[in-house]
Enzyme design. Structure first.
Site, PDB file in Angstrom:
ATOM      1  N   LYS A 148     -15.267   3.403 -14.805  1.00  0.00           N
ATOM      2  CA  LYS A 148     -14.344   2.512 -15.515  1.00  0.00           C
ATOM      3  C   LYS A 148     -14.284   2.854 -17.019  1.00  0.00           C
ATOM      4  O   LYS A 148     -13.236   2.719 -17.656  1.00  0.00           O
ATOM      5  CB  LYS A 148     -14.740   1.047 -15.302  1.00  0.00           C
ATOM      6  CG  LYS A 148     -14.531   0.582 -13.858  1.00  0.00           C
ATOM      7  CD  LYS A 148     -13.054   0.651 -13.463  1.00  0.00           C
ATOM      8  CE  LYS A 148     -12.817   0.056 -12.087  1.00  0.00           C
ATOM      9  NZ  LYS A 148     -11.395   0.008 -11.718  1.00  0.00           N
TER      10      LYS A 148
ATOM     11  N   TYR B 235     -19.896   2.999 -10.829  1.00  0.00           N
ATOM     12  CA  TYR B 235     -18.704   2.199 -11.164  1.00  0.00           C
ATOM     13  C   TYR B 235     -18.485   2.074 -12.681  1.00  0.00           C
ATOM     14  O   TYR B 235     -17.380   2.307 -13.167  1.00  0.00           O
ATOM     15  CB  TYR B 235     -18.874   0.819 -10.531  1.00  0.00           C
ATOM     16  CG  TYR B 235     -17.709  -0.128 -10.714  1.00  0.00           C
ATOM     17  CD1 TYR B 235     -16.605  -0.070  -9.873  1.00  0.00           C
ATOM     18  CD2 TYR B 235     -17.725  -1.100 -11.719  1.00  0.00           C
ATOM     19  CE1 TYR B 235     -15.544  -0.959 -10.022  1.00  0.00           C
ATOM     20  CE2 TYR B 235     -16.668  -1.985 -11.871  1.00  0.00           C
ATOM     21  CZ  TYR B 235     -15.587  -1.915 -11.026  1.00  0.00           C
ATOM     22  OH  TYR B 235     -14.541  -2.791 -11.184  1.00  0.00           O
TER      23      TYR B 235
HETATM   24  N1  LIG Z   1     -12.825  -8.309  -8.375  1.00  0.00           N
HETATM   25  C1  LIG Z   1     -13.461  -8.088  -9.509  1.00  0.00           C
HETATM   26  O1  LIG Z   1     -14.388  -8.850  -9.887  1.00  0.00           O
HETATM   27  C2  LIG Z   1     -13.050  -6.947 -10.425  1.00  0.00           C
HETATM   28  C3  LIG Z   1     -13.564  -6.925 -11.733  1.00  0.00           C
HETATM   29  C4  LIG Z   1     -13.198  -5.892 -12.587  1.00  0.00           C
HETATM   30  C5  LIG Z   1     -12.345  -4.913 -12.146  1.00  0.00           C
HETATM   31  N2  LIG Z   1     -11.849  -4.943 -10.871  1.00  0.00           N
HETATM   32  C6  LIG Z   1     -10.957  -3.862 -10.462  1.00  0.00           C
HETATM   33  O2  LIG Z   1      -9.730  -4.381  -9.999  1.00  0.00           O
HETATM   34  C7  LIG Z   1      -9.177  -3.485  -9.050  1.00  0.00           C
HETATM   35  C8  LIG Z   1      -8.817  -4.259  -7.793  1.00  0.00           C
HETATM   36  O3  LIG Z   1      -9.993  -4.816  -7.244  1.00  0.00           O
HETATM   37  P1  LIG Z   1      -9.996  -6.090  -6.280  1.00  0.00           P
HETATM   38  O4  LIG Z   1     -11.213  -6.862  -6.580  1.00  0.00           O
HETATM   39  O5  LIG Z   1      -8.670  -6.750  -6.341  1.00  0.00           O
HETATM   40  O6  LIG Z   1     -10.232  -5.351  -4.875  1.00  0.00           O
HETATM   41  P2  LIG Z   1      -9.560  -5.567  -3.428  1.00  0.00           P
HETATM   42  O7  LIG Z   1     -10.429  -4.823  -2.467  1.00  0.00           O
HETATM   43  O8  LIG Z   1      -9.299  -6.998  -3.184  1.00  0.00           O
HETATM   44  O9  LIG Z   1      -8.175  -4.783  -3.584  1.00  0.00           O
HETATM   45  C9  LIG Z   1      -8.173  -3.393  -3.790  1.00  0.00           C
HETATM   46  C10 LIG Z   1      -7.037  -2.765  -3.007  1.00  0.00           C
HETATM   47  O10 LIG Z   1      -7.045  -1.353  -3.281  1.00  0.00           O
HETATM   48  C11 LIG Z   1      -6.824  -0.663  -2.074  1.00  0.00           C
HETATM   49  N3  LIG Z   1      -7.424   0.671  -2.124  1.00  0.00           N
HETATM   50  C12 LIG Z   1      -8.752   0.977  -2.165  1.00  0.00           C
HETATM   51  N4  LIG Z   1      -8.933   2.287  -2.145  1.00  0.00           N
HETATM   52  C13 LIG Z   1      -7.694   2.859  -2.075  1.00  0.00           C
HETATM   53  C14 LIG Z   1      -7.220   4.178  -2.010  1.00  0.00           C
HETATM   54  N5  LIG Z   1      -8.081   5.219  -1.982  1.00  0.00           N
HETATM   55  N6  LIG Z   1      -5.895   4.402  -1.972  1.00  0.00           N
HETATM   56  C15 LIG Z   1      -5.028   3.365  -1.995  1.00  0.00           C
HETATM   57  N7  LIG Z   1      -5.406   2.073  -2.037  1.00  0.00           N
HETATM   58  C16 LIG Z   1      -6.732   1.816  -2.079  1.00  0.00           C
HETATM   59  C17 LIG Z   1      -7.479  -1.519  -0.993  1.00  0.00           C
HETATM   60  O11 LIG Z   1      -6.933  -1.228   0.299  1.00  0.00           O
HETATM   61  C18 LIG Z   1      -7.166  -2.926  -1.483  1.00  0.00           C
HETATM   62  O12 LIG Z   1      -5.969  -3.416  -0.931  1.00  0.00           O
HETATM   63  C19 LIG Z   1     -10.228  -2.395  -8.810  1.00  0.00           C
HETATM   64  O13 LIG Z   1      -9.922  -1.278  -9.622  1.00  0.00           O
HETATM   65  C20 LIG Z   1     -11.504  -3.050  -9.300  1.00  0.00           C
HETATM   66  O14 LIG Z   1     -12.442  -2.091  -9.755  1.00  0.00           O
HETATM   67  C21 LIG Z   1     -12.184  -5.941  -9.999  1.00  0.00           C
END
Ligand SMILES: NC(=O)c1ccc[n+]([C@@H]2O[C@H](COP(=O)([O-])OP(=O)(O)OC[C@H]3O[C@@H](n4cnc5c(N)ncnc54)[C@H](O)[C@@H]3O)[C@@H](O)[C@H]2O)c1
Length: 264
Positions: free
Chosen positions: A156, A152
């Site tokens: 990123k 990951y």
């Molecule tokens: N939650 C955290 O703490 C956090 C921290 C830093 C970065 N992020 C990043 O934020 C972004 C969103 O994460 P989140 O925590 O909201 O996750 P989440 O799982 O709540 O939402 C992610 C969404 O992306 C969709 N998705 C996943 N793979 C896919 C694909 N191949 N094609 C189309 N859609 C797809 C899922 O169906 C889901 O609806 C990600 O890139 C994650 O790495 C999250």
């Protein structure tokens, strides 16, 4: 001064959940016509049904043929995409290298790295032809520091490099490309990690300067700012929204950051 996205067409990937969903709601709240995109049409349609004027689309960001088809269908049927928020992504289980399978490593890189490029390249190329657009890629504070996320974090970091490369590629074509790097944010994905015992809520909060996790609204606010003309001078940048995780990372050698009571 307020964030105005009136009449803009904004495509949000990963919009069925977490940060993507919050970004779709925030862009809609700023007046945008939102294209709610997620892996399956059904998931996207559930969100778009609550947002007047929005449209749902289903595509997998790792499938370059599907992405190209859907993006051109959006442009033909709805209109030119003015803004892109790429929030589709997956988290990773923290594991030492001898336990992290290459299958899991590949999935994380396929979605988080390759998927980001496929979506940004397809949408950005059309924006560049027209001479306008703003792209926001959701990266992570993990791309800026180390941790037990051997797929990951490098994925990123690659997204942050991609942000700069594409910003320079399209800077003179009127397309801005920026990243937002969240820290631990309360989303269904993080929740699943906490509930399954893989992630530890107390450890995550104590690692931040502010002593807490982030809300999705705290992450979507800079995202809509970056979509809007208020950020017209910004491209190739990375906005850190991490509750001070990076700032506090050197304090473990001093017993951690102060508790909040006046220290003597
Ligand atoms: N939650 C955290 O703490 C956090 C921290 C830093 C970065 N992020 C990043 O934020 C972004 C969103 O994460 P989140 O925590 O909201 O996750 P989440 O799982 O709540 O939402 C992610 C969404 O992306 C969709 N998705 C996943 N793979 C896919 C694909 N191949 N094609 C189309 N859609 C797809 C899922 O169906 C889901 O609806 C990600 O890139 C994650 O790495 C999250």
């Amino acid at each position: 001064m307020h964030i105005d996205l009136k009449d803009r067409i904004v495509l949000v990937t990963g919009a069925a959940s977490g940060i993507g969903r919050a970004s779709a709601l925030a862009a809609h709240g700023c007046g945008a016509r939102v294209i709610v995109a997620d892996k399956t049409f059904h998931e996207a349609a559930q969100i778009s049904s609550g947002l007047a004027g929005s449209v749902a689309v289903g595509f997998d960001v790792t499938d370059e043929r599907q992405v190209a088809q859907e993006v051109s269908r959006i442009e033909d049927d709805i209109g030119p995409i003015d803004g892109l928020v790429h929030a589709a992504g997956v988290l990773q289980r923290p594991l030492p290298p001898h336990q992290l399978t290459m299958r899991e490593w590949d999935i994380v890189n396929q979605v988080d790295f390759r998927g980001s490029y496929i979506v940004a390249a397809n949408v950005g190329s059309l924006m560049a032809k027209r001479g306008a657009g703003s792209i926001v890629l959701v990266a992570s504070v993990g791309g800026l520091c180390s941790g037990r996320l051997h797929a990951y974090n490098p994925a990123k970091a690659a997204v942050l490099s991609m942000t700069q490369n594409l910003a320079a590629e399209w800077g003179r074509s009127g397309v801005r490309v920026n990243a937002v790097s969240p820290g631990f944010t309360e989303t269904p994905a993080l929740d699943r990690g906490i509930k399954s015992g893989i992630m530890n809520s107390a450890a995550m909060t104590s690692a931040t300067a502010m002593g807490r996790l982030l809300t999705v609204d705290e992450v979507s606010a800079p995202i809509v700012f970056l979509l809007s003309d208020l950020s017209s001078g910004m491209t190739g940048g990375n906005v850190l929204v991490d509750a001070g995780y990076l700032a506090a990372s050197g304090w473990s050698g001093f017993g951690g950051v102060p508790s909040g009571q006046q220290s003597t």
